[in-house]
Design an enzyme around this catalytic site. Structure first.
Site, PDB file in Angstrom:
ATOM      1  N   GLU A 280      39.612  34.198  -3.316  1.00  0.00           N
ATOM      2  CA  GLU A 280      38.677  34.826  -3.233  1.00  0.00           C
ATOM      3  C   GLU A 280      38.676  35.745  -2.031  1.00  0.00           C
ATOM      4  O   GLU A 280      38.689  35.303  -1.006  1.00  0.00           O
ATOM      5  CB  GLU A 280      37.254  34.045  -3.289  1.00  0.00           C
ATOM      6  CG  GLU A 280      35.935  35.071  -3.195  1.00  0.00           C
ATOM      7  CD  GLU A 280      34.677  34.179  -3.555  1.00  0.00           C
ATOM      8  OE1 GLU A 280      33.619  34.850  -3.494  1.00  0.00           O
ATOM      9  OE2 GLU A 280      34.915  32.848  -3.551  1.00  0.00           O
ATOM     10  N   ARG A 500      42.906  18.264  -0.995  1.00  0.00           N
ATOM     11  CA  ARG A 500      42.718  19.241   0.148  1.00  0.00           C
ATOM     12  C   ARG A 500      43.796  18.825   1.355  1.00  0.00           C
ATOM     13  O   ARG A 500      43.873  17.585   1.550  1.00  0.00           O
ATOM     14  CB  ARG A 500      41.559  19.501   0.659  1.00  0.00           C
ATOM     15  CG  ARG A 500      40.524  19.911  -0.569  1.00  0.00           C
ATOM     16  CD  ARG A 500      39.160  20.018   0.149  1.00  0.00           C
ATOM     17  NE  ARG A 500      38.954  20.896   1.265  1.00  0.00           N
ATOM     18  CZ  ARG A 500      38.401  21.831   1.401  1.00  0.00           C
ATOM     19  NH1 ARG A 500      37.981  22.672   0.312  1.00  0.00           N
ATOM     20  NH2 ARG A 500      38.510  22.503   2.645  1.00  0.00           N
ATOM     21  N   LYS A 510      35.721  27.329   5.226  1.00  0.00           N
ATOM     22  CA  LYS A 510      35.213  28.856   5.781  1.00  0.00           C
ATOM     23  C   LYS A 510      34.166  29.050   6.295  1.00  0.00           C
ATOM     24  O   LYS A 510      33.783  30.136   7.106  1.00  0.00           O
ATOM     25  CB  LYS A 510      35.355  29.472   4.231  1.00  0.00           C
ATOM     26  CG  LYS A 510      35.634  31.235   4.375  1.00  0.00           C
ATOM     27  CD  LYS A 510      35.490  31.585   3.198  1.00  0.00           C
ATOM     28  CE  LYS A 510      37.118  31.500   2.659  1.00  0.00           C
ATOM     29  NZ  LYS A 510      37.430  32.094   1.374  1.00  0.00           N
TER      30      LYS A 510
END
Length: 796
Positions: A280, A500, A510
């Site tokens: 994104e 992850r 983030k």
């Protein structure tokens, strides 16, 4: 299009902010959370699920915040039970929370005994301040010798970990406070000497010991050499049942491709593997994205296929061209070549048409509930009042939404899934929202935008992706992913989730990275202390080292694992040792006057750029001037000598690397009779003296002219703790010594023409790279990593 106004959406944000403040989140954290829709939704759900909408104490509120961001997605069915423990303060520390997450991750959706859960999480275990203090004293007593020797160079993180190992349920804030107090009690005030570099002790080596060391320093070669992509099926095998969707009425949907769909897909792709890397464009990429790239691009490359770089740009309010340009640049720097660059917005028309088809098939409806009402109904597993409206009515209203005839926030298109499901991600997810915001890629053509849950799987199908690979937190979305593709009757890719990448002594979320940057705790997204790929590149880390590190970790589903940063540093050293020419730099210069060498005399000596270079290869050497004035490290001189010291001292000899032995004959002191201003020495032109100590040095390039003045930036761990994310006040764990700037170091003349990005090994100091802040007048070097290999010592 109607103008945007302060409508119910703004009022909802005010209500949500008030809700966050009631659970005692600090105002800045609460406002930052509102900027992230996913975290906001999760936190609001957790607050309602915990039944603390009227408020709670600060400790509980911070724990609930952590639950909203880190709770294992595969165990959502157990969250209400888990939250009762949090609200009742049976689980009240970050350590208990982490243990609970690990337990629930391993259990998943299966039943478990509460007794087992309580034991795993330390429920009922009280660790008093006295017990913690006693444990801290024990750890210090055992490590006293090392602490007194290393003083404030002692690794506080290791002390912290040792205490936590013995008292896992101890309050980390109390532990940190007691460790700091104990260090001060033992060592007193920090002195200038504590910041000086300590010379390494050289030991006699025997062949067997050297052989053993070489064996130990090679980490798991089989893991490095194995093919991590063997676990994935071939495209022609994509006819098997991908997943089973269990409905509340007892029916089961077994999702798989029909023979016709698979044949059509294989005809388009030619049977080749097609993957996608779908970031994104709302921020900078970090090392976790390097793992995603390695898996997405790596699988495609290994199978002779292709990988799309697809920008997931469904939210026009969050995306920037700056981020798009950055992602393209970083993907290329990491060594990957996209098969094709696409945008989800490229498919807005197809996505809209398929939404119309979904309504026609009775699988979607236009809803007028507010976001608050939708959340409330979801919590109560209640159907929307508009769920069963006529298909024709939803088709007309959806067209009105597209034409801009309905106000923002007054309608959404929702998928008709299963509001009584055990999976929260089947609660009639939103497919389209109204947003009167121009899109950075699609312009102002659209005022309705698809959600991630609707668009992602469909674009995977439209692009004929063979393997849709994502991290484990998306596992609960499998059901909605395949339900939607099945409902539309279109091709279904193979979905596989992997763990992850979590690295010690840093943060990877983030939200936290954004806070570090925006609140100026660091110097931008490319600060060399961050694990952003831009930061790692600026620090001098190579993409090859990063990819080797990621490959060594493997492609597994083992979650909740923390990879020590030492392991990454091992691969960085391995790479830079092969590619970095050697140079000499003195960080804290001490002037040495050679009294038996005539002033104005200078000899150009050969110094090795490459240790293994051939003697007749001019490229393997560079010139260093040796005159009657040279500079050594201030820490390489002492007024009092000792047996285990190999530096220079009064009456003692050392070898200047690539030059001559020198012997200290006199010392010039300042008025305080302690500070050394200058050392006088004689050199041995015959080189018959054979001292043990070998020092790096920098000479005057010509008589009376100072060497090149350079700025050196030394970086250490950004956080003191291995897992700062588990701490309530994670910003308080920032390492105050994470960045040290040395403004007046001296360098050999050969470094005068170094360009931005050039990397070197500064002998005895580490690996360095030229920073973008460099100027012709003042070169700036960042330390990439030290020469010391702590990875082997950690045993990881």
């Amino acid at each position: 299009m109607p103008p945007t106004t302060k409508d119910s959406s703004s009022l909802d944000k005010e209500k949500i902010l008030d809700l966050f403040l009631r659970i005692q989140l600090d105002e800045r954290t609460a406002k930052n959370t509102l900027a992230n829709a996913k975290v906001t939704t999760s936190l609001v759900t957790v607050i309602h699920e915990a039944d603390v909408t009227e408020g709670c104490d600060r400790t509980t509120g911070n724990l609930l915040y952590t639950v909203s961001t880190k709770y294992p997605a595969n165990a959502l069915v157990h969250r209400p039970t888990f939250l009762k423990y949090v609200v009742s303060s049976k689980i009240k520390t970050p350590a208990q929370l982490e243990a609970a997450f690990l337990f629930l991750t391993n259990i998943g959706s299966e039943d478990f005994k509460l007794e087992d859960f309580e034991v795993a999480c330390g429920v009922g275990v009280e660790v008093s301040a006295e017990e913690i203090e006693r444990t801290v004293n024990e750890v210090f007593e055992e490590s006293k010798g090392v602490i007194l020797e290393q003083r404030y160079r002692t690794n506080v993180g290791d002390l912290f970990a040792n205490v936590r190992k013995r008292q896992p349920w101890a309050d980390p804030k109390i532990v940190k406070k007691l460790i700091d107090a104990k260090l001060y009690e033992l060592l007193g005030e920090r002195t200038a000497a504590d910041d000086e570099k300590v010379p390494k002790k050289k030991k006699e080596k025997n062949p067997k010991a050297e052989e053993k060391k070489i064996i130990v320093s090679t980490p798991e070669p089989s893991e490095e050499d194995s093919n991590p992509f063997l676990i994935f099926p071939q495209p022609e095998e994509n006819f098997k049942v991908h997943t089973e969707v269990f409905f509340s009425d007892g029916s089961i949907l077994r999702c798989c491709n029909t023979k016709e769909l698979l044949e059509k897909h294989l005809k388009v792709t030619g049977g080749k593997v097609l993957t996608r890397f779908p970031p994104e464009p709302n921020g900078y990429l970090h090392i976790g994205h390097a793992k995603a790239m390695f898996i997405d691009f790596g699988l495609a490359k290994e199978r002779g296929g292709g990988c799309y770089l697809r920008f997931d740009d469904t939210n026009p309010e969050a995306e920037k061209k700056e981020y798009i340009d950055h992602i393209k640049e970083i993907v290329k720097w990491m060594g990957w070549e996209p098969f094709k660059i696409t945008y989800t917005s490229d498919y807005f028309q197809e996505l809209f048409d398929l939404a119309v088809e979904l309504i026609r098939r009775g699988h979607a409806y236009v809803d007028h509930q507010t976001p608050t009402e939708i959340k409330e109904y979801r919590e109560k597993k209640m159907n929307s009042p508009w769920r069963d409206r006529p298909i024709a009515e939803s088709l007309k209203l959806f067209e009105d939404m597209r034409r801009g005839l309905i106000e923002e926030g007054k309608a959404t298109l929702r998928m008709k899934q299963d509001m009584q499901s055990d999976n929260f991600n089947m609660y009639d997810l939103i497919a389209y929202r109204i947003k009167f915001t121009p899109h950075p890629h699609a312009g102002d053509k659209w005022c309705v935008y698809p959600s991630y849950d609707y668009a992602h799987c469909i674009v995977d199908s439209l692009e004929n992706v063979t393997h849709s690979l994502c991290t484990l937190e998306f596992e609960t979305r499998r059901a909605s992913y395949y339900w939607l593709l099945h409902s539309l009757g279109i091709y279904q890719p193979y979905v596989w989730e992997y763990s992850r990448l979590n690295i010690s002594n840093t943060v990877m979320s983030k939200r936290k990275l954004n806070r570090l940057v925006t609140e100026k705790w660091v110097d931008g997204w490319d600060d060399p202390r961050l694990m952003t790929l831009a930061g790692l590149r600026r620090r001098g880390v190579t993409s090859t080292a990063i990819n080797t590190f990621v490959r060594g970790i493997g492609v597994t589903r083992s979650d909740c694992s923390m990879i020590r940063v030492d392991r990454l540093e091992f691969h960085i050293r391995e790479e830079l040792n092969k590619t970095s020419p050697r140079m000499m730099v003195v960080l804290h210069p001490l002037k040495v006057v050679i009294t038996n060498l005539e002033a104005g005399t200078a000899m150009d000596l050969d110094a090795r750029k490459w240790p293994d270079g051939q003697a007749d290869d001019a490229c393997a050497f560079y010139k260093v001037p040796f005159s009657n004035v040279v500079y050594i490290e201030r820490s390489d001189f002492r007024l009092k000598d000792s047996k285990d010291y190999y530096g220079l001292a009064p009456g003692k000899s050392v070898l200047l690397r690539y030059a001559f032995p020198i012997k200290c004959t006199d010392v010039i002191l300042a008025d305080d009779k302690e500070t050394v201003l200058e050392v006088r020495a004689e050199y041995d032109p015959s080189k018959k003296t054979k001292p043990k100590g070998v020092l790096h040095w920098v000479g005057e390039p010509s008589p009376g002219v100072d060497p090149i003045n350079v700025e050196i930036r030394l970086f250490d761990r950004l956080f003191l703790s291995e897992n700062p994310g588990e701490l309530e006040d994670w910003l308080a764990d920032l390492n105050p010594q994470s960045k040290t700037v040395i403004h007046n170091a001296y360098a050999v003349s050969a470094l005068g023409n170094a360009a931005v990005g050039d990397g070197f090994q500064f002998e005895r100091l580490g690996y360095f790279v030229v920073d973008k802040d460099s100027t012709p007048e003042k070169p700036v070097f960042n330390r990439t990593v030290t020469l010391r290999d702590s990875y082997n010592k950690s045993g990881k």
